[in-house]
Design an enzyme around this catalytic site. Structure first.
Site, short mmCIF file in Angstrom:
data_model
loop_
_atom_site.label_atom_id
_atom_site.label_comp_id
_atom_site.label_asym_id
_atom_site.label_seq_id
_atom_site.Cartn_x
_atom_site.Cartn_y
_atom_site.Cartn_z
N PRO A 1 5.90 -11.75 77.88
CA PRO A 1 4.36 -11.29 77.89
C PRO A 1 4.62 -9.91 76.57
O PRO A 1 4.17 -9.31 77.23
CB PRO A 1 3.66 -11.65 79.53
CG PRO A 1 5.21 -10.92 79.68
CD PRO A 1 6.58 -11.35 79.36
N CYS A 2 2.80 -10.63 76.13
CA CYS A 2 1.81 -9.41 75.33
C CYS A 2 0.73 -8.94 76.97
O CYS A 2 0.11 -9.62 77.08
CB CYS A 2 1.10 -10.19 74.49
SG CYS A 2 0.21 -9.03 73.22
N GLN A 3 1.39 -7.20 76.86
CA GLN A 3 0.08 -7.28 78.23
C GLN A 3 0.43 -5.63 77.43
O GLN A 3 0.50 -4.76 75.93
CB GLN A 3 1.74 -6.86 78.62
CG GLN A 3 1.67 -8.22 79.54
CD GLN A 3 2.95 -7.82 80.98
OE1 GLN A 3 4.49 -8.20 80.66
NE2 GLN A 3 2.95 -7.35 82.21
N TYR B 1 0.85 -1.97 77.04
CA TYR B 1 2.47 -1.25 77.11
C TYR B 1 2.03 0.01 77.08
O TYR B 1 3.30 0.75 77.60
CB TYR B 1 3.13 -1.57 76.20
CG TYR B 1 3.60 -3.26 75.65
CD1 TYR B 1 3.94 -4.18 76.37
CD2 TYR B 1 3.07 -3.98 74.03
CE1 TYR B 1 4.16 -5.44 76.66
CE2 TYR B 1 3.55 -4.76 74.50
CZ TYR B 1 4.14 -5.73 75.49
OH TYR B 1 4.31 -6.90 75.09
#
Length: 403
Positions: free
Chosen positions: A81-83, A85
């Protein structure tokens, strides 16, 4: 080189299915799938229904796994998932990423197992996140790869532009250790040649000439410094090698797409038809301007444009989301080609849009979960094309003269 795969965040097995459809030589030696907060692990059960139960098919939180226990492998794959970072400095203990962010689990596998190659999938907005520091998150990922001796190619691929049934835009990341034959063979190849013709993505998904290439370097190889200061306008195509980033905007050499009309089922049960709910769907799909009030009391107008209603059968599907089949603006509604009445998609049609075999998710989970799993999945055919390119790369690792 053995064609061994480790599959993280495996879902219902899209990566594995794609590689095994391409060649039976690919062997998945370890796979992990865990859906937090759910008592029923439907995706994992589906994975095991197709690929068997095995001690190396692991249904636990990846953060709880000792990465040294993962078998050696030459290709690490996964859709994550795009979180957020970002990392924070923690004094004498070094740096620490936010808890639960799955990129750091991938990074731990890289540091522990050092696979020769990595193939990852993420949403297209990854390249521009977060809005307050454009490109920071992807910069952190590239910096992590660089620190472990990898180079990275990436491309935002719209599956429909290469012949598939869905206008699904995803960022694919291909990383390779610099000491592989693939890595050393490209050391003297111009960036323009790699991005436009000979690289992993250019040879898999052909593009037109890139008009301009932009570059930048990391001011520091300290990941915390990258997190605090890095900002860059990543384009949809690029490569990072030796700590230098090159990127440009590419346009595809398009193929004839698969249309919704080509994948619809016939004699669909009555429960999929909208019946007398047309007005509600008209509202959901239509343009709207709604006055709203923010938490601080500020009033603003929320607006959104219309979505085609019904979805045209002479185009590929829109991007399928996990909310597919619910009464939701993003859910597909089509005019059934036989009855001329409006209806939702069936689970099999959702599977076909993603390129899975019919009834792939019919393994005991609810129908709602079948749609959820497909919304989380990837386009199998697009990964099959990448698997074909990986075949050639692995052949080169075995035989430098192979083409």
């Amino acid at each position: 080189m053995q064609k061994t795969i480790c599959e993280l965040f495996a879902g219902v097995g899209g990566f594995r299915l794609a590689f095994e459809k391409n060649s039976k030589d690919w062997k998945t030696v370890w796979a992990n799938q865990w859906e937090p907060g759910r008592k029923s692990q439907d995706a994992f059960d589906c994975y095991c229904a197709h690929f068997g139960k095995s001690p190396n098919h692991v249904n636990v939180d990846i953060a709880a796994v000792d990465k040294s226990t993962i078998p050696d492998h030459n290709l690490l794959v996964g859709g994550f998932p795009c979180q957020d970072y970002s990392v924070a400095r923690t004094g004498a203990t070094g740096i620490q990423g936010k808890k639960g962010v799955l990129w750091w689990q991938i990074y731990d596998v890289l540091k522990t197992k050092h696979p020769s190659f990595v193939l990852l999938e993420n949403v297209d907005r990854l390249l521009k996140s977060p809005a307050s520091q454009r490109g920071r998150d992807f910069g952190i990922i590239l910096s992590c790869f660089d620190s472990e001796g990898y180079s990275v190619e990436w491309r935002v691929v719209n599956a429909a532009e290469y012949g598939f049934a869905q206008r699904r835009r995803r960022t694919f990341i291909f990383a390779y250790r610099n000491d592989t034959r693939y890595g050393t063979s490209g050391e003297d190849v111009p960036v323009e040649e790699i991005l436009g013709k000979s690289g992993f993505f250019a040879s898999t998904f052909p593009i037109k000439e890139i008009p301009e290439i932009f570059s930048t370097t990391f001011e520091s190889h300290d990941i915390a410094t990258v997190s605090e200061t890095f900002q860059f306008a990543f384009r949809n195509t690029g490569i990072m090698r030796d700590g230098t980033i090159f990127t440009g905007e590419s346009k595809p050499v398009e193929m004839e797409p698969t249309l919704l009309r080509d994948i619809v089922q016939h004699n669909v049960p009555e429960k999929y038809y909208l019946g007398d709910k047309i007005d509600k769907w008209d509202y959901l799909k239509g343009a709207k301007k709604i006055e709203r009030t923010a938490r601080n009391g500020h009033k603003y107008v929320f607006s959104e444009g219309p979505i085609a209603f019904p979805d045209p059968l002479d185009r590929p599907a829109r991007t399928m989301l996990t909310s597919e089949s619910t009464t939701n603006r993003s859910t597909h509604v089509i005019e059934d080609p036989d009855t001329k009445r409006l209806r939702l998609l069936t689970p099999v049609e959702a599977e076909r849009i993603q390129g899975f075999d019919d009834e792939w998710t019919n393994t005991g989970m609810s129908e709602r979960m079948r749609f959820f799993c497909m919304g989380n999945a990837l386009v199998v055919g697009a990964v099959q094309k990448m698997a074909e390119t990986m075949n050639r790369i692995f052949a080169m690792e075995k035989d430098p003269g192979a083409k």
